[in-house]
Design an enzyme around this catalytic site. Structure first.
Site, PDB file in Angstrom:
ATOM      1  CD  GLU A 472      -3.057  -1.063   2.200  1.00  0.00           C
ATOM      2  OE1 GLU A 472      -2.986  -0.200   3.086  1.00  0.00           O
ATOM      3  OE2 GLU A 472      -4.011  -1.858   2.100  1.00  0.00           O
ATOM      4  CD  GLU A 547      -3.339  -5.947   3.974  1.00  0.00           C
ATOM      5  OE1 GLU A 547      -2.142  -5.766   3.671  1.00  0.00           O
ATOM      6  OE2 GLU A 547      -4.010  -5.136   4.629  1.00  0.00           O
TER       7      GLU A 547
END
Ligand code: GAL
Length: 878
Positions: A472, A547
């Site tokens: 991220e 994820e």
């Protein structure tokens, strides 16, 4: 000759439990020994020097380290400036400094885990004091006979900004706390005399989003070699062609000549089968390269191929390994012997059919995990890691993502041995940070060295299937982000062309911009609804859920009425275990399952997370952006107000609620939801909630069943409450109108119309006794091995009494010690080292370690007021 960017020798991870087979050739001058015992430790700097020793002030010296891991000629040429980086002596680094008042301890060591927990410490990093400066010192006697050898200190991980001082002089360091690195001690050593190694760590506050720990939390090794020797992580074994008939094994060895004269060497590689106990089997093949000339103080490499007939493939079911024994000879003398375990397998990511291992589709049933080991903190322990993997395998998990950093080498070694796939990750941020002092401050100067070092350390592990260039990162949609992605992917391909790169992307746009083009396999975080769109736009690129879920729950807690609006309790900072709750960016597990099933080309998922971890106690981390996924705006507002209030009154939570398994390693209900999907074959049914609700007599109390069957009938006190079948994209069975009455809930599950599994949940009597169960009744008396003992508060029939919080005391007798206790309660501020603890919803954990070299019987006693106590015996064996 190919230039090898990674010099020097591979860390062969030795299980403390089984090391016999990997012992080095006894004729070899190489000696690699653990250097963990007998360090002196203190917190803080000597008066007046802190500022002088800050990274900013001594950067020029530290940056001269790790130069073997850059392809940038200017950086590679950096030499350590003359003299010491500070004016005058550093008291703590001086040989004659009297450290006898410092604490004596063995590594691995995490200075944060001892606490105390403090309300005013940040919840996101565990409310534990892990930051600050710490010094470690150790004396080292080097015999005169070692003159002429190379002597290195290999650090598997130190948190963070490590600098090393030998006999008062700076010799090296490495800032990234998750990196493994080497310092050459040779030039500054006194042979035939006492030497002092001092290591300073400087762990900045606000440098992590989770509990990082502090200290030398991984192993440290002392490595002695001849002047001519295999380089650091210097072997690279690949298997370019693999079939049932034969496998080509390509072996690349880099050899350093640190002598003042040129050397002519012979490199011989011999391959053996490697047993699960590390015993070498028969020799299978060998390869010799003669006449390799290495100029003084230079490196050269040899490369060759061997064919292995009818190779035994590494797989999840049979993780079979081989080992290459590399011998380096000069003038007929053995200069080095070096061992590299490896596996033969093929991996392939496809755009249409997910991930293939040895040509067969294997859905990635993975979890993300942070590195802490719960009550043990971040200090690495092989048995604790092994226990985690065993629990994950029982659930059907077959992959681990090392979020969001390079793991301990021992984790990879265990995954090789036990058959577990790994997504090996590098960074949680690049140039743009997520916290004030995180890796973004280092990225420009260190990312290449950190990344190449990670790749070179890890690339022989058959378990690794993906290199992750980041999690991220803020740059997913910036104009430069894709360039950094391209650079990191290029580096990975240079060091290891056999595995693809990926990134864990949270920004939906990353799947449709240039970022996507610069990773081989695309990973979306929390985007099951976007899989179809991604494929339509990028039909050639493999995709997986890097994820997923982020469901939050507390083991054994259930709140009513059951709806997505009632996740939190009545101000007790717990989360309901009906497994319906996730923050706004996330989804319940079922939504991800549906996303995967609707889009079968997706390779699988990595659930956030396998285990609860210290820190990030979402939604109780005083961060109102963590609003739950409430659909009703009024409810959203109510919760926001509530969270604002919570912020004001100081939330006590210190660990996460995301785990499928709690911090103590106890299974939450969700374990069975995943097991039902990931292990469809063993018959299994699991009922929730517990059935002790005296205050709910006559009230609706929904019952859920997780089963590997497809249908089930629920009975309350013998009366059927109906038979239910899973619909398309349904993964749990729900009886939402059950009216509570005490007694017995029973479920009979069916598969394809046939009776498949049953489960029972009974109303228990009052708490009457404690029961104890050890995961292993015999452990090694090596000062490392652990027995994990589950303590249950039970009624007189032995049934766990839900919601019991009895205070339990422990005492140990014999050659063992209580290392830690826990109960999995995210709000507990009880010290992990205390020999007492409240049960949390019926359970507590005691972690017992045997003393080194002291075999015998260990007795653990547990008692609690009003309950019958219990004792258990553990055998400590040599
Ligand atoms: C993700 C992040 C993880 C963790 C998780 C919690 O966005 O990558 O590190 O913070 O959220 O849901």
């Amino acid at each position: 000759m190919k230039i090898n960017l990674c010099r020097d020798g591979l860390i062969i991870c030795l299980l403390t439990l089984a090391i016999a087979g990997l012992a080095e050739n006894s004729n070899s001058p190489r000696d690699r020994s653990l250097f963990d015992d007998g360090w002196r430790f203190t917190k803080g700097d000597p008066a007046g020097v802190s500022n002088q020793l800050s990274y900013a002030n001594i950067k020029a010296w530290v940056q001269a380290c790790g130069t073997a891991f850059t392809a940038n000629a200017e950086l590679a040429a950096k030499k350590m400036p003359e003299g010491n980086p500070v004016n005058g002596d550093i008291l703590f680094a001086e040989n004659n400094f009297d450290d006898s008042q410092w604490r004596l301890l063995n590594l691995p060591h995490d200075w944060g885990i001892e606490g105390p927990f403090k309300q005013e410490y940040p919840g996101d990093t565990g409310k534990l004091p892990w930051w600050g400066v710490g010094w470690y010192r150790k004396h080292l006697e080097i015999p005169a006979s070692d003159q002429g050898k190379k002597i290195y200190l290999d650090v598997d991980g130190a948190m963070s900004y490590a600098t090393i001082w030998l006999n008062g002089k700076f010799v090296g360091g490495w800032p990234y706390g998750y990196a493994s690195w080497r310092v050459d001690l040779t030039p500054g050593l006194k042979f035939g005399a006492d030497n002092v190694i001092a290591i300073r760590l400087d762990n900045p506050p606000n440098s992590s989003r989770w509990y990082p720990g502090g200290g030398i939390y991984r192993n440290v090794w002392l490595v002695k070699t001849a002047a001519v020797h295999a380089g650091q992580w210097g072997t690279y074994v690949t298997t370019p062609d693999v079939s049932a008939k034969a496998a080509t094994v390509k072996i690349h060895v880099s050899v350093d000549n640190d002598a003042d004269a040129d050397a002519m060497v012979t490199v011989k590689n011999e391959i053996f089968e490697l047993g699960a106990d590390d015993a070498k089997g028969k020799s299978i093949a060998s390869l010799t390269s003669d006449g390799i000339k290495i100029s003084a103080h230079q490196s050269e490499s040899s490369e060759g191929q061997i064919i292995i007939k009818s190779p035994k493939l590494w797989s999840l079911e049979k993780p079979r390994r081989y080992i290459v024994v590399t011998s380096i000879e000069q003038n007929g003398n053995l200069m080095d012997s070096y061992e590299t375990p490896f596996g033969i397998r093929t991996i392939q990511f496809t755009a249409d059919n997910g991930f293939l291992l040895n040509g067969r589709r294997v859905p990635i049933n993975g979890v993300c995990d942070h590195h802490d080991l719960g009550a043990l903190g971040s200090a690495i322990n092989v048995r604790a890691l092994q226990r985690q993997i065993e629990i994950l395998k029982e659930m059907g998990c077959n992959a681990i993502r090392t979020s969001h950093n390079p793991p301990a080498p021992e984790l990879l070694d265990l995954c090789d041995r036990l058959g577990m796939l790994v997504m090996d990750e590098s960074f949680d941020c690049w140039e743009h940070g997520k916290t004030k002092n995180d890796y973004h401050l280092l990225f420009n100067d260190w990312h290449e060295k950190d990344w190449r070092a990670e790749l070179c350390r890890d690339r022989n592990h058959p378990c690794i299937i993906l290199w992750s260039i980041g999690n991220e990162v803020q740059e997913q949609d910036s104009a430069v982000g894709f360039k950094t992605a391209a650079e990191l992917t290029r580096i990975a391909h240079e060091e290891d062309p056999t595995r693809p790169t990926t990134a864990a992307c949270s920004d939906i746009r990353a799947g449709f911009n240039d970022f996507r083009k610069n990773v081989d396999i695309f990973g979306y975080n929390y985007k099951p609804f976007a899989y179809g769109r991604f494929r339509a736009a990028n039909p050639q690129q493999p995709l997986f859920g890097s994820e997923t879920a982020s469901c939050i729950s507390s083991r054994g807690e259930y709140f009513f009425p059951v709806s997505t609006n009632q996740a939190d309790g009545q101000g007790d900072f717990q989360m309901s275990s009906y497994d319906l709750y996730a923050p706004w960016w996330a989804t319940p597990p079922d939504a991800e399952f549906a996303g995967q099933d609707e889009n079968p080309f997706v390779a699988g998922e990595f659930v956030w997370t396998g285990f609860d971890y210290l820190g990030e106690p979402t939604p109780y981390n005083n961060d109102t952006s963590n609003l739950l996924n409430f659909t009703d705006p009024a409810e959203r507002l109510r919760i926001k107000k509530q969270l604002d209030e919570l912020g004001k009154i100081s939330v006590p939570s210190r660990s996460s609620y995301f785990g499928i398994v709690d911090l103590a390693g106890f299974k939450k209900d969700r374990f069975y939801l995943y097991q039902a999907r990931w292990r469809p074959n063993p018959p299994m049914a699991h009922i929730l909630p517990h059935w002790n609700w005296p205050e709910r007599a006559g009230l609706v109390t929904p019952v859920y069943v997780y089963t590997s069957g497809d249908e089930a009938e629920l009975f309350l006190n013998g009366k059927s409450l109906g038979r239910k079948k899973k619909g398309r994209f349904e993964y749990r069975l729900e009886w939402n109108d059950v009216v509570y009455q005490p007694g017995e809930l029973k479920v009979v599950a069916y598969k394809n119309g046939k009776k498949w599994a049953t489960d029972m949940m009974k109303t228990t009597g009052p708490a009457a006794k404690l029961t104890l169960q050890a995961d292993r009744g015999q452990i090694q008396a090596d000062g490392k091995d652990l027995s994990f003992i589950t303590v249950t508060v039970a009624d007189k029939h032995g049934l766990l009494v839900p919601r019991s919080k009895n205070h339990i005391n422990f005492q140990i007798e014999g050659p063992g010690e209580i290392v830690a206790t826990d109960n999995g309660d995210a709000t507990s501020f009880e010290s992990f080292q205390a020999p007492e603890r409240n049960a949390f919803n019926g359970l507590a954990l005691v972690i017992v370690r045997a003393k080194a070299g002291e075999p015998g019987q260990i007795t653990l006693k547990a008692w609690s007021e009003g309950l019958t106590g219990k004792e258990i015996f553990i055998k400590a064996a040599l």
